[in-house]
Design an enzyme around this catalytic site. Sequence first.
Site, PDB file in Angstrom:
ATOM      1  N   THR A  45      -1.004  -4.061 144.469  1.00  0.00           N
ATOM      2  CA  THR A  45      -1.171  -4.897 145.650  1.00  0.00           C
ATOM      3  C   THR A  45      -2.624  -5.178 145.995  1.00  0.00           C
ATOM      4  O   THR A  45      -2.905  -6.026 146.838  1.00  0.00           O
ATOM      5  CB  THR A  45      -0.485  -4.241 146.865  1.00  0.00           C
ATOM      6  OG1 THR A  45      -0.942  -2.890 146.983  1.00  0.00           O
ATOM      7  CG2 THR A  45       1.023  -4.230 146.690  1.00  0.00           C
ATOM      8  N   HIS A  50      -6.667   3.911 147.341  1.00  0.00           N
ATOM      9  CA  HIS A  50      -7.418   4.558 148.409  1.00  0.00           C
ATOM     10  C   HIS A  50      -7.073   6.043 148.447  1.00  0.00           C
ATOM     11  O   HIS A  50      -6.260   6.534 147.637  1.00  0.00           O
ATOM     12  CB  HIS A  50      -7.151   3.882 149.758  1.00  0.00           C
ATOM     13  CG  HIS A  50      -5.699   3.741 150.109  1.00  0.00           C
ATOM     14  ND1 HIS A  50      -4.912   4.814 150.490  1.00  0.00           N
ATOM     15  CD2 HIS A  50      -4.879   2.662 150.118  1.00  0.00           C
ATOM     16  CE1 HIS A  50      -3.684   4.406 150.727  1.00  0.00           C
ATOM     17  NE2 HIS A  50      -3.632   3.108 150.507  1.00  0.00           N
ATOM     18  N   HIS A  53      -3.680   7.608 147.907  1.00  0.00           N
ATOM     19  CA  HIS A  53      -3.104   7.743 146.567  1.00  0.00           C
ATOM     20  C   HIS A  53      -3.626   8.972 145.824  1.00  0.00           C
ATOM     21  O   HIS A  53      -3.134   9.306 144.745  1.00  0.00           O
ATOM     22  CB  HIS A  53      -3.429   6.509 145.712  1.00  0.00           C
ATOM     23  CG  HIS A  53      -2.857   5.228 146.227  1.00  0.00           C
ATOM     24  ND1 HIS A  53      -3.608   4.279 146.873  1.00  0.00           N
ATOM     25  CD2 HIS A  53      -1.594   4.743 146.194  1.00  0.00           C
ATOM     26  CE1 HIS A  53      -2.847   3.250 147.202  1.00  0.00           C
ATOM     27  NE2 HIS A  53      -1.620   3.510 146.817  1.00  0.00           N
ATOM     28  N   LYS A  87       7.371   0.639 155.641  1.00  0.00           N
ATOM     29  CA  LYS A  87       6.825  -0.645 156.084  1.00  0.00           C
ATOM     30  C   LYS A  87       7.741  -1.276 157.133  1.00  0.00           C
ATOM     31  O   LYS A  87       8.953  -1.134 157.081  1.00  0.00           O
ATOM     32  CB  LYS A  87       6.702  -1.610 154.902  1.00  0.00           C
ATOM     33  CG  LYS A  87       6.059  -1.021 153.655  1.00  0.00           C
ATOM     34  CD  LYS A  87       4.605  -1.299 153.605  1.00  0.00           C
ATOM     35  CE  LYS A  87       3.948  -0.945 152.295  1.00  0.00           C
ATOM     36  NZ  LYS A  87       4.421   0.184 151.569  1.00  0.00           N
ATOM     37  N   ARG A  91       6.022  -7.531 152.578  1.00  0.00           N
ATOM     38  CA  ARG A  91       4.682  -7.579 152.012  1.00  0.00           C
ATOM     39  C   ARG A  91       4.399  -8.954 151.420  1.00  0.00           C
ATOM     40  O   ARG A  91       5.292  -9.624 150.902  1.00  0.00           O
ATOM     41  CB  ARG A  91       4.563  -6.509 150.926  1.00  0.00           C
ATOM     42  CG  ARG A  91       3.157  -6.213 150.500  1.00  0.00           C
ATOM     43  CD  ARG A  91       3.081  -4.870 149.806  1.00  0.00           C
ATOM     44  NE  ARG A  91       3.920  -4.805 148.620  1.00  0.00           N
ATOM     45  CZ  ARG A  91       4.144  -3.684 147.932  1.00  0.00           C
ATOM     46  NH1 ARG A  91       3.621  -2.555 148.345  1.00  0.00           N
ATOM     47  NH2 ARG A  91       4.899  -3.696 146.863  1.00  0.00           N
ATOM     48  N   GLN A 180      13.253   0.571 140.954  1.00  0.00           N
ATOM     49  CA  GLN A 180      12.493   1.805 140.743  1.00  0.00           C
ATOM     50  C   GLN A 180      13.329   2.818 139.967  1.00  0.00           C
ATOM     51  O   GLN A 180      12.818   3.515 139.080  1.00  0.00           O
ATOM     52  CB  GLN A 180      12.047   2.408 142.073  1.00  0.00           C
ATOM     53  CG  GLN A 180      11.218   3.683 141.888  1.00  0.00           C
ATOM     54  CD  GLN A 180      10.593   4.183 143.178  1.00  0.00           C
ATOM     55  OE1 GLN A 180      10.359   3.422 144.102  1.00  0.00           O
ATOM     56  NE2 GLN A 180      10.323   5.477 143.247  1.00  0.00           N
ATOM     57  N   ASP A 201       7.887  10.566 150.850  1.00  0.00           N
ATOM     58  CA  ASP A 201       8.622   9.398 151.331  1.00  0.00           C
ATOM     59  C   ASP A 201       9.359   8.689 150.203  1.00  0.00           C
ATOM     60  O   ASP A 201      10.211   7.828 150.449  1.00  0.00           O
ATOM     61  CB  ASP A 201       7.672   8.422 152.034  1.00  0.00           C
ATOM     62  CG  ASP A 201       6.566   7.911 151.119  1.00  0.00           C
ATOM     63  OD1 ASP A 201       6.197   8.635 150.155  1.00  0.00           O
ATOM     64  OD2 ASP A 201       6.062   6.803 151.358  1.00  0.00           O
ATOM     65  N   LYS A 236      -3.159  10.415 160.223  1.00  0.00           N
ATOM     66  CA  LYS A 236      -2.785  10.159 158.843  1.00  0.00           C
ATOM     67  C   LYS A 236      -4.007  10.304 157.945  1.00  0.00           C
ATOM     68  O   LYS A 236      -5.084   9.794 158.245  1.00  0.00           O
ATOM     69  CB  LYS A 236      -2.192   8.754 158.703  1.00  0.00           C
ATOM     70  CG  LYS A 236      -1.593   8.480 157.343  1.00  0.00           C
ATOM     71  CD  LYS A 236      -0.852   7.158 157.319  1.00  0.00           C
ATOM     72  CE  LYS A 236      -0.214   6.921 155.954  1.00  0.00           C
ATOM     73  NZ  LYS A 236       0.524   5.645 155.910  1.00  0.00           N
ATOM     74  N   LYS A 239      -7.152   7.521 156.932  1.00  0.00           N
ATOM     75  CA  LYS A 239      -7.336   6.413 157.858  1.00  0.00           C
ATOM     76  C   LYS A 239      -8.544   6.699 158.749  1.00  0.00           C
ATOM     77  O   LYS A 239      -8.628   7.760 159.362  1.00  0.00           O
ATOM     78  CB  LYS A 239      -6.088   6.223 158.732  1.00  0.00           C
ATOM     79  CG  LYS A 239      -4.853   5.778 157.942  1.00  0.00           C
ATOM     80  CD  LYS A 239      -5.043   4.379 157.377  1.00  0.00           C
ATOM     81  CE  LYS A 239      -3.791   3.893 156.670  1.00  0.00           C
ATOM     82  NZ  LYS A 239      -3.969   2.561 156.072  1.00  0.00           N
ATOM     83  N   THR A 240      -9.482   5.764 158.800  1.00  0.00           N
ATOM     84  CA  THR A 240     -10.663   5.920 159.639  1.00  0.00           C
ATOM     85  C   THR A 240     -10.815   4.687 160.511  1.00  0.00           C
ATOM     86  O   THR A 240     -10.142   3.676 160.312  1.00  0.00           O
ATOM     87  CB  THR A 240     -11.936   6.092 158.789  1.00  0.00           C
ATOM     88  OG1 THR A 240     -12.225   4.839 158.149  1.00  0.00           O
ATOM     89  CG2 THR A 240     -11.761   7.161 157.727  1.00  0.00           C
TER      90      THR A 240
END
Length: 417
Positions: A45, A50, A53, A87, A91, A180, A201, A236, A239-240
Amino acid sequence: MTAFKSDLMRVLSERGFIHQCSDPEGLDAMALKEPVVTYVGYDCTGPSLHVGHLLSIMMLRWLQKTGHKPITLMGGGTTRVGDPSGKDETRKLLTYDEIEANKQSLRAVFARFLDFNDGPTGALMTDNAEWLAPLNYIDFLRDVGRLFSVNRMLAMDSVKLRLEREHELSFLEFNYMILQAYDFVELSRRHGCVLQMGGSDQWGNIVNGLELGRRMGAPQLYALTCPLITTSSGAKMGKTAQGAVWLKADLLSPYQYWQFWRNTEDGDVGRFLKLFTELPLDEIGRLELLEGAEINDAKKMLATEATALLHGRAAADEAAEAARRTFEEGASAEALPTIDVPAAELDAGIPVTALFIRAGLAASNGEVRRAIANSAISVNDRRVSDPSLLLSRGDLTPEGVLKLSFGRKKHVLVRPG
């Protein structure tokens, strides 16, 4: 804690990677006898992964280091569908060219952590577009679709949560879990893959693959998930305020990456050292015992070791030294993140609020003004008290830069372009 016999399961267990496993004893026994071919799937995507992952990448790294074969499955096919897990919105669909460009960019990230070679444990990158793109829809529905229960699919969290919130779920996304599951069966057929790993998840989707494999005559397949990481304060992981913590230097500099780990909360240092570095457990145990100001030594070790894995030892040491000079000596170190501003703009003068926003240190003029009122804004290590201040070429340091500081830990250099 289960007393595993294989290096693979022992390492994953001791370092905190295992959240769920379909058959830990069976997988442990297999890992003692032969290389376990294992995959994790990544959709294409964007041009970079990041920090979110990184946990699964570290699992693949340890898997290879303990004598097993990792596969990074690129979702060239499933990226065209979109995984609804976690989500609330459909997407954006990408073109074939965009997906291919992202896939090639991601390979460079994986190559930092995995050894891609032709040996029995050499990492392999493959793409599910190889088998999904040529599928005949009618044949696929007959051979694979009939093995899925819509009742069970509706009960999956990825679907149920979306419906409960009354957010739209397209038929395209509804099919993602079938694709999947089919990936697992195809990787088993083509590459002898017997284990799928992923975040917790993904448990339902991975178990679907196990069940589909059983119904389609695949050998025994296994599932293993890692925990979803949150910080001690409940935030989380990754995340910043500035956005995602990217794993590519052109999106996030090694210095900024080092700073992300340096800013780890005290209560997370030991856990993150186990998950995101390769330091021996006894050394981590020693660092975990540090208290007070000494905990900062453990944080610096975490930052340097994590940065070395991604960007190399030289870049990590340079980032650590830049931080030391910045915080201990107040110097403008070359490794700080840098932006270029047209010289003409500097000649005319730029409002301090606008420059801090352009540097990514603040999101709005109001945020800069509030920070100035709280004495949190500095230029060239001097406090700014006037929110209407204009910065120009005359404010450059002897090195020809402006050093912008928001608080004690966020710094950016500005150079005339």
